[in-house]
Design a protein around this motif. Structure first.
Motif, short mmCIF file in Angstrom:
data_model
loop_
_atom_site.label_atom_id
_atom_site.label_comp_id
_atom_site.label_asym_id
_atom_site.label_seq_id
_atom_site.Cartn_x
_atom_site.Cartn_y
_atom_site.Cartn_z
N ILE A 14 29.42 55.55 -36.59
CA ILE A 14 28.93 54.71 -35.22
C ILE A 14 27.55 55.40 -35.00
O ILE A 14 26.57 54.73 -34.33
N HIS A 15 27.49 56.73 -34.85
CA HIS A 15 26.43 57.55 -34.72
C HIS A 15 24.93 56.95 -35.29
O HIS A 15 24.21 56.80 -34.99
N ASP A 16 25.32 56.93 -36.86
CA ASP A 16 24.09 56.35 -37.70
C ASP A 16 23.94 55.36 -37.45
O ASP A 16 22.85 54.58 -37.55
N ALA A 17 24.83 54.26 -37.16
CA ALA A 17 24.58 52.67 -36.68
C ALA A 17 23.58 52.55 -35.44
O ALA A 17 22.78 51.91 -35.29
N LEU A 18 23.99 53.54 -34.34
CA LEU A 18 23.31 53.50 -33.39
C LEU A 18 21.79 54.01 -33.59
O LEU A 18 20.82 53.56 -33.17
N LEU A 19 21.77 54.96 -34.25
CA LEU A 19 20.43 55.44 -34.73
C LEU A 19 19.63 54.44 -35.36
O LEU A 19 18.39 54.26 -35.20
N ALA A 20 20.26 53.83 -36.36
CA ALA A 20 19.43 52.81 -37.24
C ALA A 20 19.07 51.71 -36.18
O ALA A 20 18.00 51.25 -36.42
N HIS A 21 19.98 51.16 -35.24
CA HIS A 21 19.80 50.28 -34.32
C HIS A 21 18.51 50.54 -33.47
O HIS A 21 17.47 49.86 -33.33
N LEU A 22 18.17 51.75 -32.92
CA LEU A 22 17.22 52.35 -32.27
C LEU A 22 16.06 52.37 -32.99
O LEU A 22 15.10 51.97 -32.44
N ARG A 23 15.91 52.87 -34.27
CA ARG A 23 14.91 52.84 -35.16
C ARG A 23 14.46 51.46 -35.36
O ARG A 23 13.18 51.30 -35.23
N ALA A 24 15.32 50.56 -35.70
CA ALA A 24 14.79 49.16 -36.00
C ALA A 24 13.98 48.65 -34.72
O ALA A 24 13.00 48.05 -34.75
N GLY A 25 14.54 48.86 -33.48
CA GLY A 25 13.76 48.38 -32.27
C GLY A 25 12.40 49.08 -32.33
O GLY A 25 11.63 48.34 -31.88
N MET A 26 12.22 50.34 -32.61
CA MET A 26 11.09 50.92 -32.46
C MET A 26 10.11 50.61 -33.60
O MET A 26 9.06 50.38 -33.12
N GLU A 27 10.69 50.09 -34.74
CA GLU A 27 9.72 49.56 -35.71
C GLU A 27 9.35 48.20 -35.15
O GLU A 27 8.19 47.90 -35.38
N ALA A 28 10.24 47.48 -34.67
CA ALA A 28 9.80 46.15 -34.31
C ALA A 28 8.73 46.28 -33.13
O ALA A 28 7.77 45.55 -33.09
N LEU A 29 8.78 47.31 -32.07
CA LEU A 29 7.92 47.60 -31.28
C LEU A 29 6.48 47.97 -31.75
O LEU A 29 5.27 47.45 -31.66
N ASP A 30 6.48 48.81 -32.88
CA ASP A 30 5.22 49.23 -33.57
C ASP A 30 4.60 48.04 -34.18
O ASP A 30 3.38 47.98 -34.37
N SER A 31 5.21 47.21 -34.83
CA SER A 31 4.88 45.98 -35.59
C SER A 31 4.17 45.01 -34.66
O SER A 31 3.20 44.82 -34.91
N THR A 32 4.90 44.90 -33.52
CA THR A 32 4.29 43.91 -32.57
C THR A 32 3.02 44.62 -32.05
O THR A 32 2.08 43.82 -31.57
N ALA A 33 2.89 45.80 -31.50
CA ALA A 33 1.77 46.65 -31.10
C ALA A 33 0.75 46.35 -31.93
O ALA A 33 -0.50 46.30 -31.36
N GLY A 34 0.88 46.63 -33.30
CA GLY A 34 -0.35 46.61 -34.35
C GLY A 34 -0.65 45.52 -34.35
O GLY A 34 -1.87 45.07 -34.45
N PHE A 35 0.07 44.31 -34.09
CA PHE A 35 -0.35 42.81 -34.21
C PHE A 35 -1.23 42.38 -33.02
O PHE A 35 -2.30 41.93 -33.14
N GLU A 36 -0.92 43.02 -31.86
CA GLU A 36 -1.48 42.83 -30.85
C GLU A 36 -2.77 43.68 -30.80
O GLU A 36 -3.97 43.03 -30.38
#
Length: 156
Positions: A14-36
Motif C-alpha cells: 500500500i505504501h509503495d502504491a501511494l508513493l508510485a501514485h504521488l510520483r506519477a502525479g509529480m511526473e505529470a506536473l513536470d511534463s505539463t510544466a515543461g510543455f508550458e
C-alpha cells in the motif's frame, strides 16, 4: 481483501502504491510544466514579435508559476509519504490504514484515490478537519464529524 488480511507485507505494498501514485502525479506536473515553458518561449532574438506572441508568452509564464507551486506541493507530499511509518498499528495515526464507512484511507498525506492489491485507497492529511476526530481511535469506535457518526471498520 478483508481488513484481517492487512499484514506488514500488505501495508508495504500500500505504501509503495501511494508513493508510485504521488510520483506519477509529480511526473505529470513536470511534463505539463515543461510543455508550458516551451510554449511560452519567444522566437529568436531579433525576430518580429506579434502582440499575440507576447500575450501567449506572458500567459505561459503565469501558468509556469502555478505549475511550479503545484510541483513544490507534490514534492512535499511525496517526501511526507516517504517518511510515514507504515508499521502495523491498531490506533489511528500517521501511517495507519483505516477502514471508515466501508472506504479505505491512508493517514498522513492527502491523496486522490489509488489502488493496491485490487482495493482503492485515498489519503487523509493530518491537516484534514476529520483527522483530529479519528486520531487515537481503534477499530469499532465511532468518530463524529460534522454531525455525522463514522464507524471505524479497521485500523492496520
Amino acid at each position: 481483501m478483508t481488513p484481517q488480511n492487512i499484514d506488514q507485507a500488505t501495508k508495504s505494498r500500500i505504501h509503495d502504491a501511494l508513493l508510485a501514485h504521488l510520483r506519477a502525479g509529480m511526473e505529470a506536473l513536470d511534463s505539463t510544466a515543461g510543455f508550458e515553458q516551451r510554449t511560452g518561449e519567444l522566437g529568436q532574438e531579433g525576430a518580429t514579435l506579434e502582440p499575440d506572441d507576447i500575450s501567449q508568452s506572458d500567459e505561459a509564464d503565469d501558468l509556469q508559476g502555478l505549475f511550479d507551486d503545484s510541483a513544490t506541493r507534490q514534492s512535499r507530499l511525496l517526501a511526507d509519504a516517504e517518511r510515514l511509518d507504515f508499521s502495523l498499528t491498531d490506533v489511528v495515526g500517521p501511517g495507519a490504514v483505516v477502514g471508515l464507512d466501508d472506504r479505505r484511507y491512508v493517514v498522513g498525506v492527502a491523496s486522490s484515490p489509488f489502488e493496491s492489491d485490487g482495493a482503492v485507497y485515498e489519503g487523509i492529511s493530518l491537516d484534514s478537519p476529520i483527522y483530529p476526530r479519528l486520531q487515537g481511535r481503534r477499530a469499532g469506535e465511532i468518530a463524529s464529524y460534522a454531525g455525522v457518526d463514522h464507524r471505524i471498520d479497521f485500523v492496520a
